[in-house]
Design a protein around this motif. Structure first.
Motif, PDB file in Angstrom:
ATOM      1  N   ALA A 170      -8.770 -11.042   3.183  1.00 58.08           N
ATOM      2  CA  ALA A 170      -7.512 -11.468   2.566  1.00 58.08           C
ATOM      3  C   ALA A 170      -6.760 -12.423   3.497  1.00 58.08           C
ATOM      4  O   ALA A 170      -6.200 -13.433   3.049  1.00 58.08           O
ATOM      5  CB  ALA A 170      -6.646 -10.258   2.224  1.00 58.08           C
ATOM      6  N   HIS A 171      -6.768 -12.124   4.788  1.00 56.06           N
ATOM      7  CA  HIS A 171      -6.089 -12.997   5.755  1.00 56.06           C
ATOM      8  C   HIS A 171      -6.785 -14.354   5.835  1.00 56.06           C
ATOM      9  O   HIS A 171      -6.123 -15.403   5.837  1.00 56.06           O
ATOM     10  CB  HIS A 171      -6.058 -12.333   7.131  1.00 56.06           C
ATOM     11  N   ASP A 172      -8.122 -14.341   5.874  1.00 58.43           N
ATOM     12  CA  ASP A 172      -8.878 -15.604   5.911  1.00 58.43           C
ATOM     13  C   ASP A 172      -8.620 -16.436   4.652  1.00 58.43           C
ATOM     14  O   ASP A 172      -8.449 -17.655   4.729  1.00 58.43           O
ATOM     15  CB  ASP A 172     -10.372 -15.345   6.053  1.00 58.43           C
TER      16      ASP A 172
ATOM     17  N   ALA B 106       0.016 -12.908  -2.867  1.00 59.75           N
ATOM     18  CA  ALA B 106      -0.870 -11.774  -3.146  1.00 59.75           C
ATOM     19  C   ALA B 106      -1.784 -11.489  -1.957  1.00 59.75           C
ATOM     20  O   ALA B 106      -1.978 -10.320  -1.585  1.00 59.75           O
ATOM     21  CB  ALA B 106      -1.698 -12.049  -4.402  1.00 59.75           C
ATOM     22  N   CYS B 107      -2.342 -12.538  -1.355  1.00 66.38           N
ATOM     23  CA  CYS B 107      -3.205 -12.345  -0.181  1.00 66.38           C
ATOM     24  C   CYS B 107      -2.427 -11.739   0.982  1.00 66.38           C
ATOM     25  O   CYS B 107      -2.913 -10.833   1.660  1.00 66.38           O
ATOM     26  CB  CYS B 107      -3.819 -13.673   0.261  1.00 66.38           C
ATOM     27  N   ALA B 108      -1.228 -12.229   1.202  1.00 62.43           N
ATOM     28  CA  ALA B 108      -0.399 -11.684   2.281  1.00 62.43           C
ATOM     29  C   ALA B 108      -0.055 -10.225   2.000  1.00 62.43           C
ATOM     30  O   ALA B 108      -0.067  -9.391   2.913  1.00 62.43           O
ATOM     31  CB  ALA B 108       0.878 -12.514   2.431  1.00 62.43           C
ATOM     32  N   HIS B 109       0.228  -9.914   0.760  1.00 72.11           N
ATOM     33  CA  HIS B 109       0.561  -8.533   0.392  1.00 72.11           C
ATOM     34  C   HIS B 109      -0.625  -7.607   0.671  1.00 72.11           C
ATOM     35  O   HIS B 109      -0.453  -6.518   1.226  1.00 72.11           O
ATOM     36  CB  HIS B 109       0.960  -8.467  -1.079  1.00 72.11           C
ATOM     37  N   ILE B 110      -1.826  -8.031   0.293  1.00 75.27           N
ATOM     38  CA  ILE B 110      -3.024  -7.219   0.529  1.00 75.27           C
ATOM     39  C   ILE B 110      -3.219  -7.007   2.029  1.00 75.27           C
ATOM     40  O   ILE B 110      -3.408  -5.883   2.504  1.00 75.27           O
ATOM     41  CB  ILE B 110      -4.269  -7.881  -0.092  1.00 75.27           C
ATOM     42  N   SER B 111      -3.187  -8.082   2.781  1.00 77.91           N
ATOM     43  CA  SER B 111      -3.404  -7.994   4.216  1.00 77.91           C
ATOM     44  C   SER B 111      -2.354  -7.105   4.880  1.00 77.91           C
ATOM     45  O   SER B 111      -2.674  -6.223   5.683  1.00 77.91           O
ATOM     46  CB  SER B 111      -3.375  -9.397   4.821  1.00 77.91           C
TER      47      SER B 111
ATOM     48  N   HIS C 196      -0.430  -4.813   3.476  1.00 70.90           N
ATOM     49  CA  HIS C 196      -0.519  -3.429   3.011  1.00 70.90           C
ATOM     50  C   HIS C 196      -1.653  -2.690   3.728  1.00 70.90           C
ATOM     51  O   HIS C 196      -1.495  -1.527   4.109  1.00 70.90           O
ATOM     52  CB  HIS C 196      -0.719  -3.371   1.499  1.00 70.90           C
ATOM     53  N   LEU C 197      -2.777  -3.350   3.907  1.00 74.67           N
ATOM     54  CA  LEU C 197      -3.878  -2.699   4.609  1.00 74.67           C
ATOM     55  C   LEU C 197      -3.535  -2.457   6.069  1.00 74.67           C
ATOM     56  O   LEU C 197      -3.906  -1.425   6.644  1.00 74.67           O
ATOM     57  CB  LEU C 197      -5.158  -3.513   4.463  1.00 74.67           C
ATOM     58  N   ARG C 198      -2.819  -3.375   6.696  1.00 75.42           N
ATOM     59  CA  ARG C 198      -2.379  -3.165   8.085  1.00 75.42           C
ATOM     60  C   ARG C 198      -1.425  -1.972   8.142  1.00 75.42           C
ATOM     61  O   ARG C 198      -1.539  -1.110   9.009  1.00 75.42           O
ATOM     62  CB  ARG C 198      -1.697  -4.423   8.629  1.00 75.42           C
ATOM     63  N   TYR C 199      -0.495  -1.896   7.187  1.00 75.25           N
ATOM     64  CA  TYR C 199       0.429  -0.767   7.119  1.00 75.25           C
ATOM     65  C   TYR C 199      -0.337   0.540   6.905  1.00 75.25           C
ATOM     66  O   TYR C 199      -0.063   1.552   7.552  1.00 75.25           O
ATOM     67  CB  TYR C 199       1.440  -0.967   5.983  1.00 75.25           C
TER      68      TYR C 199
END
Length: 149
Positions: free
Chosen positions: A54-56, A107-112, A114-117
């Motif tokens: 997601a970050h990439d 959306a990509c930032a949210h996924i990345s 959220h997974l970090r959180y």
């Protein structure tokens, strides 16, 4: 379902016989492949991989989408200055492109994020559980010492 099968079911229903049909249902007795474990299993490695992807995607989409936007706006400007109505339409498409790309970037930032959180929260939960279990074992040890006295 084939047409002739449908016709047969309609005929059986009209004759009062109950057709046996199973829709959107798992076959009885097994299936699923879950065994004694749950169906959903996620490992930290999997979460890290998804977060990284997601970050990439966020980085690449941000960089490469600008090329399309800039090229489209230049083309729109050139067409408009030459008197083509298509220039305004292309400019409108370029503006919509910016809006859509921003939605995807969010959306990509949210996924990345959220997974970090989630990773951090699981680590905190593990530390809390370990501390609680350690306290229980110390309490048990105290009871055992008192019993031996």
């Amino acid at each position: 379902m084939a047409w002739d099968e449908w016709e047969q079911l309609k005929t059986e229903a009209a004759q009062g016989r109950s057709p046996r049909m199973r829709l959107n249902q798992l076959a009885p007795g097994g299936g699923g492949g879950g065994g004694t474990r749950g169906d959903l299993t996620v490992h930290q490695k999997d979460l890290a991989s998804i977060g990284s992807a997601a970050h990439d995607l966020f980085e690449d989409l941000g960089r490469y989408s600008d090329h399309a936007r800039i090229s489209s706006m230049k083309a729109a400007g050139g067409l408009r200055s030459d008197g083509f109505a298509l220039g305004a339409a292309l400019d409108h498409v370029a503006e919509r492109w910016v809006d859509q790309v921003q939605t995807l970037l969010d959306a990509c930032a949210h996924i990345s994020n959220h997974l970090r959180y989630t990773k951090n929260q699981h680590a905190a939960d593990d530390a809390y559980i370990a501390g609680t279990l350690s306290s229980i074992s110390q309490l048990d040890q105290g009871f055992d010492e008192r019993k031996d006295s």
